[in-house]
Each structure stands twice: as C-alpha cells, then as structure tokens.
Design an enzyme around this catalytic site. Structure first.
Site, mmCIF file in Angstrom:
data_model
loop_
_atom_site.group_PDB
_atom_site.id
_atom_site.type_symbol
_atom_site.label_atom_id
_atom_site.label_comp_id
_atom_site.label_asym_id
_atom_site.label_seq_id
_atom_site.Cartn_x
_atom_site.Cartn_y
_atom_site.Cartn_z
ATOM 1 N N HIS A 251 -2.813 4.521 -8.262
ATOM 2 C CA HIS A 251 -1.410 4.133 -8.396
ATOM 3 C C HIS A 251 -1.339 2.839 -9.196
ATOM 4 O O HIS A 251 -2.217 1.981 -9.088
ATOM 5 C CB HIS A 251 -0.786 3.922 -7.008
ATOM 6 C CG HIS A 251 0.711 3.848 -7.021
ATOM 7 N ND1 HIS A 251 1.392 2.688 -7.306
ATOM 8 C CD2 HIS A 251 1.658 4.788 -6.773
ATOM 9 C CE1 HIS A 251 2.699 2.924 -7.236
ATOM 10 N NE2 HIS A 251 2.881 4.172 -6.916
ATOM 11 N N ASP B 96 2.168 11.283 -4.466
ATOM 12 C CA ASP B 96 2.580 12.384 -5.340
ATOM 13 C C ASP B 96 1.653 13.589 -5.206
ATOM 14 O O ASP B 96 2.092 14.739 -5.341
ATOM 15 C CB ASP B 96 2.609 11.920 -6.800
ATOM 16 C CG ASP B 96 3.630 10.825 -7.031
ATOM 17 O OD1 ASP B 96 4.798 11.035 -6.695
ATOM 18 O OD2 ASP B 96 3.252 9.755 -7.531
#
Length: 443
Positions: free
Chosen positions: A310, A368
């Site tokens: 991330h 995600d």
C-alpha cells in the site's frame, strides 16, 4: 495546534537572507511547517507534485500512521470499529466526533432511513443513460443532479441545511447505486425498505426481484457492513481532497460529492480491487503462480502484483486483517470451495504470507485484495466494485466537507505552479504565419 517556541529557518544561500517559519504540532503524527506567509515574505512557492509532503488542512476525523499500520477514526482503531460497531454507528462517529448512545443511534438510524427514497422523477432520469453505461458514470450524473431536486438543503452557511444534505447523501447513495446496477441489468428498480439495516437494504435493492421474496443472508449483510466501515474514510486521499477543493469554492454539497465520485472512479484510486481480479484472470491457474511471482520480483519487468502492499501503509494494512477474516467467513457461508478464481486468490494469499521476498518488502495482501474476492463471491459485477467503494466513502466525504465548511481558516483552494512554458511572444496575424504548432502537426 501551535508550538510558538518551535520554528524552522529557511536560508537563501545566494543572498544570505533568512526567514523563520513556525512549526505546528497536532495531537499526534508529524509536525508541519506553517508556510502560509512564505510567498509574502520570500516571493517563492514550494514545489510538491501530488502534495505528498503538504498538509492542506487541519482535521480531527481520521489519523493514519502508515509505518505502524494504524488507522483511527476520531481516536478509535479501525479493527475495534469493524469488530464491534456497525456502519451507522461509524457514520455517526465520523459526523459528530464520538460514538452515539442508544437513543442517539436510534434517532440517527431513523433519520437516515427516512431519507433513503429518491424523488420519483429521478426514476426517469436513468433512462437518459445507455444500458451499458458504466455504473460510476451513472453515479456521477445522478448524485450531481440531486441539487436540482432538493433545493431546501443547498445553503452551505446554514447548519440545518448542511445536516439535511449530509443525511440525504448518506441515505440515498445506496439507492442510487443499486438502481444503477438494476438499470444495467434491465430489471425493475427495487425501492428501499425501512425495516432493513443499511447493508441489508443495499443488498435487497441490488438482488431482490419483484416476482419473488428475497431474504438477506445475515452473514453476507455483516460482511458488506464491515466493508462499508473499512472504506468509510481514509484521511486526505485524492477523492477526499477533491471534495474539499470543490467545497472550498462554496459549491453545493451534492456537486462536491459528485466530484469525489468522479475522482474515485480513477483506476489508481478506487479501481484497485477491480485490478486484483484482472490480475488473477491474467494468471489463470495455480500452476502459473510461480511464473508471475518471479516476474513480480524482477525490477525490469513491468508486471506488478495488484492487491499487495500500500502507498501509505509500510506495514500491514490494518483493514486487511479484518477483511481477510470476513473473506473466509463469506466463502465458508456460501460453501465456495471449487471456484477457480477464488481458489487461485487463496493460493496467492498463502504464498505472499510465507514468501521471504514479500515479507522482507512488506508486500502483504491489502484491503483491495480481499474485497475483490468477496465481491466476486457475492456475484457483484466488476463494474460495481468502485460503486460500493463510493457508497462507503460518501460518509467520509460528507464529514470532511462539513469540517471544511466549519473551519474559519479555510480558503478557496488555489494550488501554485512552477511555470516552464515559453516567454513573452509577439502576436503574428494569421496570414503572416508560416509555421504552426509542432504538437498539432504531430497529431
């Protein structure tokens, strides 16, 4: 919050001039250098593409420490909220600063529920879109159009107007989203039901058909509720900053949220979970995983593993732990054990959690990665993935917009630039020009 004793000094090494600027300290997180008088005092701007080192506002809503893997809303850890709260409670927290007591929660839920219906003329508004329109295009258009239907909540200087507009958007966005899906399917719209919770209502409007009863699975409703909580707000990201920038011009609240939806639509922002499924489809089968793992480790290969690591979190994404648990709960509830794509995803997860390369690089599965798998298991089409993100993030946008409006120091957003274009040129009449634009000629 300012510490008057702390300053930094800027020195021009050519002229020897120096300037002092105060350092501001928040309750936690990095200090910031207050450069509001930089141009007035030095005649210079700062240069920060992407604003990655620039604090654009004061905020008391969300705190992120990417190095430590911390995400907190109003001081509460996201893991605790996802485990013990529901989305309506988190929405109240973001809007009002603390968790509600039972009467406050009951009233808030009732107020939101009573705004879930859409003006009946909006029903016909959908027919202006092609059936194959991307649902996010529908979201941008319909949310932006709300200002033409609800004139009684457009005065941003009136606290009551702001509250009503906020409630309307939180309540109506799931209806708008579900209807976008139904329209793409050619199915009749399903109206909201007041007896259902926020997540249950959304699932009912998505999947119920008028010819038979539809019972919402509580495990799946809880999974969707957690997904909404985990995506509710994430500090000053691209879409939130877009909402604030639009709001700084005193645009109406519906237009501001529509601008946030448009920003979220970008594949670099809200489309990451969609990219995860595209990656899994590209890999195809479990026996090809080593090949793609090798490619991911090759710095000269453009291939990237989507759903791992991330930009902000340099440790575990704190939302991913909750999402991982939710993912397995959903797969177990649905009895899915032989779906090739989901089976492939689970093998990718296993490898990433055991492979030394991923561990050393801290490339752990992020939120995600798991949300895409859950949506796939729920039979939510890929085109709706970012729409669900928008449903969740609306409450964060609304909270950030309200905070900005109430901030006495806020000004209309006006970023600066480093100009690298041509210098002054003399105008040449058209009939005397012998050459045109090089770019136009190339095109």
């Amino acid at each position: 919050m300012s510490d008057a004793k702390k300053t930094v000094t800027l020195t021009d090494n050519q002229t020897g001039k120096t300037w002092e600027f105060p350092v501001l300290s928040g309750t936690t997180g990095p200090d910031v250098i207050d450069i509001r008088r930089l141009y007035a005092e030095t005649g210079m701007f700062t240069y920060d593409p992407g604003y990655t080192s620039t604090g654009s506002c004061e905020s008391s809503i969300t705190f992120i420490d990417g190095d430590k893997g911390i995400l907190r809303h109003r001081g509460y850890d996201i893991q605790d909220l996802a485990e013990h709260s529901d989305f309506m409670e988190v929405a109240y927290l973001l809007l009002y600063g603390d968790l509600p007591n039972p009467p406050q929660k009951a009233k808030f839920e009732s107020d939101i529920t009573n705004h879930t219906m859409l003006h009946e003329q909006i029903h016909s508004f959908y027919s202006g879109f092609r059936r194959d329109s991307h649902p996010m295009a529908v979201m941008v258009g319909v949310v932006g159009a709300l200002s033409s239907f609800y004139h009684d909540s457009l005065d941003i200087n009136d606290p009551h107007h702001r509250m009503v507009a906020s409630y309307r958007m939180i309540a109506k966005v799931p209806t708008i989203a579900a209807w976008a899906y139904k329209y793409s399917m050619g199915q009749p719209f399903v109206y909201p039901r007041n007896a259902l919770s926020y997540a249950e209502n959304f699932l009912h409007m998505m999947f119920a058909v008028v010819t038979e009863d539809y019972h919402v699975n509580p495990v799946l409703a809880r999974a969707v509720d957690r997904i909404l909580i985990l995506h509710a707000d994430h500090e000053q990201n691209a879409s939130t900053s877009t909402v604030r920038l639009a709001g700084s011009s005193a645009a109406n609240p519906f237009a501001c949220i529509a601008s946030g939806i448009a920003s979220l639509w970008g594949p670099a922002h809200g489309g990451a979970n969609e990219a995860v499924l595209k990656m899994l489809n590209e890999i195809g089968t479990k026996d090809r995983i080593p090949e793609f793992i090798k490619r991911a480790k090759d710095k000269d290969d453009p291939f990237r593993l989507m759903g791992f690591g991330h930009r902000v979190y340099k440790n575990h994404d704190p939302r991913a732990t909750v999402m991982q648990k939710t993912c397995h709960e959903v797969l177990d509830e649905l009895g899915i054990s032989n779906e090739p794509l989901l089976d492939l995803a689970m093998e990718m997860e296993r490898i990433a959690l055991e492979d030394a390369y991923f561990i050393d690089k801290k490339l752990f599965p992020n939120v995600d990665f798991y949300s895409g798998i859950i949506f796939k298991a729920l039979n939510i089409p890929v085109s709706m993935f970012t729409v669900l993100f928008a449903v969740a993030r609306t409450v964060g946008w609304v909270a950030q917009w309200n905070e900005m409006i109430e901030d006495p120091t806020q000004k209309i957003g006006r970023p600066r630039q480093l100009y690298v274009g041509g210098l002054k040129k003399d105008y040449v009449p058209l009939h005397k020009r012998t050459s045109g634009s090089a770019k136009a000629q190339q095109g």
